[in-house]
Design an enzyme around this catalytic site. Structure first.
Site, mmCIF file in Angstrom:
data_model
loop_
_atom_site.group_PDB
_atom_site.id
_atom_site.type_symbol
_atom_site.label_atom_id
_atom_site.label_comp_id
_atom_site.label_asym_id
_atom_site.label_seq_id
_atom_site.Cartn_x
_atom_site.Cartn_y
_atom_site.Cartn_z
ATOM 1 N N LEU A 196 -4.103 -14.383 -7.067
ATOM 2 C CA LEU A 196 -2.945 -15.271 -7.181
ATOM 3 C C LEU A 196 -2.884 -16.216 -5.994
ATOM 4 O O LEU A 196 -2.457 -17.363 -6.127
ATOM 5 C CB LEU A 196 -1.663 -14.454 -7.266
ATOM 6 C CG LEU A 196 -1.549 -13.469 -8.437
ATOM 7 C CD1 LEU A 196 -0.169 -12.817 -8.434
ATOM 8 C CD2 LEU A 196 -1.821 -14.146 -9.759
ATOM 9 N N LYS A 236 -17.287 -15.755 -0.362
ATOM 10 C CA LYS A 236 -16.369 -15.943 -1.488
ATOM 11 C C LYS A 236 -15.262 -16.934 -1.118
ATOM 12 O O LYS A 236 -14.760 -17.668 -1.973
ATOM 13 C CB LYS A 236 -15.778 -14.599 -1.912
ATOM 14 C CG LYS A 236 -16.804 -13.670 -2.532
ATOM 15 C CD LYS A 236 -16.200 -12.328 -2.893
ATOM 16 C CE LYS A 236 -17.270 -11.390 -3.467
ATOM 17 N NZ LYS A 236 -16.713 -10.057 -3.776
ATOM 18 N N ASP A 280 -9.743 -9.040 7.942
ATOM 19 C CA ASP A 280 -9.820 -7.723 7.312
ATOM 20 C C ASP A 280 -8.533 -6.972 7.640
ATOM 21 O O ASP A 280 -8.303 -6.578 8.788
ATOM 22 C CB ASP A 280 -11.041 -6.960 7.827
ATOM 23 C CG ASP A 280 -11.205 -5.600 7.168
ATOM 24 O OD1 ASP A 280 -10.347 -5.211 6.350
ATOM 25 O OD2 ASP A 280 -12.194 -4.912 7.486
ATOM 26 N N SER A 336 6.259 -6.667 -5.216
ATOM 27 C CA SER A 336 6.102 -6.469 -6.657
ATOM 28 C C SER A 336 7.406 -5.934 -7.222
ATOM 29 O O SER A 336 8.166 -5.233 -6.537
ATOM 30 C CB SER A 336 4.979 -5.463 -6.926
ATOM 31 O OG SER A 336 5.024 -4.991 -8.258
ATOM 32 N N TYR A 377 0.328 2.390 -4.643
ATOM 33 C CA TYR A 377 0.613 0.954 -4.551
ATOM 34 C C TYR A 377 2.108 0.643 -4.545
ATOM 35 O O TYR A 377 2.586 -0.129 -3.710
ATOM 36 C CB TYR A 377 -0.075 0.260 -5.723
ATOM 37 C CG TYR A 377 0.302 -1.177 -5.899
ATOM 38 C CD1 TYR A 377 -0.200 -2.153 -5.044
ATOM 39 C CD2 TYR A 377 1.158 -1.572 -6.927
ATOM 40 C CE1 TYR A 377 0.133 -3.486 -5.204
ATOM 41 C CE2 TYR A 377 1.486 -2.898 -7.098
ATOM 42 C CZ TYR A 377 0.982 -3.848 -6.234
ATOM 43 O OH TYR A 377 1.324 -5.153 -6.401
ATOM 44 N N LYS A 421 4.703 -1.442 -1.875
ATOM 45 C CA LYS A 421 5.477 -2.638 -2.199
ATOM 46 C C LYS A 421 6.956 -2.444 -1.845
ATOM 47 O O LYS A 421 7.632 -3.394 -1.441
ATOM 48 C CB LYS A 421 5.321 -2.982 -3.672
ATOM 49 C CG LYS A 421 3.903 -3.357 -4.082
ATOM 50 C CD LYS A 421 3.479 -4.711 -3.524
ATOM 51 C CE LYS A 421 2.623 -4.670 -2.302
ATOM 52 N NZ LYS A 421 2.192 -6.000 -1.828
ATOM 53 N N SER A 465 -4.726 -10.601 -12.942
ATOM 54 C CA SER A 465 -5.432 -10.993 -11.727
ATOM 55 C C SER A 465 -6.370 -9.885 -11.274
ATOM 56 O O SER A 465 -6.380 -8.779 -11.816
ATOM 57 C CB SER A 465 -4.424 -11.301 -10.609
ATOM 58 O OG SER A 465 -3.869 -10.097 -10.100
#
Length: 318
Positions: A50, A75, A98, A179, A193, A197, A228
């Site tokens: 995103l 990348k 990182d 999120s 996860y 958040k 994504s």
């Protein structure tokens, strides 16, 4: 917000909108983390972050400098080329970063300190690991990357953002990506996860409470449920089905990130979702949540001082 049926309804009905074409970012320096392309060799699929779509949109408004903080420089260069296909005149720099290395975070912030000015920062880099893993430093990986890495970088970049505001007389902006999943996790769950958040929301609220909004406007944003690269570690087919049925495009998620970064002067310490300021979870705004918020702050500061003593965060002691 927060109910599952309401979540599905919003995903189906709400359509995130891009920044107004008349908006100019001339003379602005913008820093975005997590803005590269992800290649998944096993499926021969290229997935977008995103942050890359947010960077692509911001580039069309002609900032003086767009900095992409990425873990993989190769990348990152691919992402840069992708953006410059539509915005060839925008200066873009690729800086390696990182989140799993305190040394890398500190070096990145030191490099940012050399900038003439820094106007907008979007801390978007993150990970969604579905199995329990331990990071190099011994912390659960989601918490190490999404909370500890993000928190340290937010502290280290603040002086540069404040300096810009003191020169121009207008606030700079710092947005941390979270999120809607922070609604759905019981706080006693110590990993994964969604817990990370929730920590992002609590951290952002306490950080904003300690910083003058006239210097740095600080908020957190939910970009929506998007197809994504974040979901690349999902092993169950049900998530892929939900993404196919309800997921927004990466471009739409990018619109949400850009909107939170630029468009809400009343959002200091707030949670931005569906491109407007909304209430975070009931836990966050409860008395229990306020206690947890201050405890998370104290414990995070103490942990970072112990594990990254070379980082200058002494000014944030209670």
């Amino acid at each position: 917000m927060g109910g599952f049926l309401e979540f599905l309804w919003n995903q189906l009905v709400f359509k995130p909108q891009p920044l107004a074409a008349s908006k100019t970012l001339e003379g602005k320096t913008i820093l975005i983390t997590g803005a590269n392309i992800l290649d998944i060799p096993c499926t021969c699929t290229t997935l977008l972050r995103l942050g890359l779509e947010a960077a692509r949109e911001l580039a069309t408004h002609a900032p003086s400098l767009l900095i992409l903080g990425v873990r993989d420089a190769k990348k990152g260069e691919t992402a840069k080329q992708s953006i410059q296909e539509t915005s060839p005149d925008v200066a873009i720099e690729i800086w390696t970063l990182d989140y799993n290395s305190y040394a890398s975070l500190i070096a990145f912030a030191n490099r940012a300190a050399s900038l003439e000015h820094l106007d907008y920062v979007l801390l978007n880099a993150g990970i969604k690991m579905m199995e329990y893993q331990v990071s190099n430093g011994g912390h659960e990986t989601n918490v190490r990357i999404n909370h500890l890495g993000t928190s340290l970088l937010s502290l280290l970049l603040l002086p540069n953002l404040e300096r810009r505001a003191n020169v121009t007389g207008t606030p700079s902006s710092l947005t941390i990506v979270t999120s809607e999943g922070h609604f759905w996790v019981p706080f006693h769950e110590r990993r994964r996860y969604y817990t990370s958040k929730l920590l992002n929301v609590l951290w952002t609220r306490e950080l904003a409470a300690r910083i003058d909004s006239k210097e740095v406007l600080i908020n957190t944003v939910n970009p929506g449920f998007c197809y994504s690269g974040l979901h690349r570690h999902e092993s169950t087919g049900i998530i892929k089905i939900f993404l196919w049925l309800f997921g927004w495009s990466n471009e739409q998620g990018g619109h949400c990130l850009v909107d939170a970064l630029l468009e809400h002067e009343d959002s200091h310490g707030e949670y931005v979702s569906l491109q407007r300021v909304l209430s975070p979870s009931n836990f966050v705004i409860s008395d229990e949540g306020e206690v947890a918020q201050k405890q998370i702050w104290r414990e995070t500061i103490e942990l970072l001082k112990n594990e990254a003593p070379e980082a200058d965060i002494s000014s944030f002691d209670d």
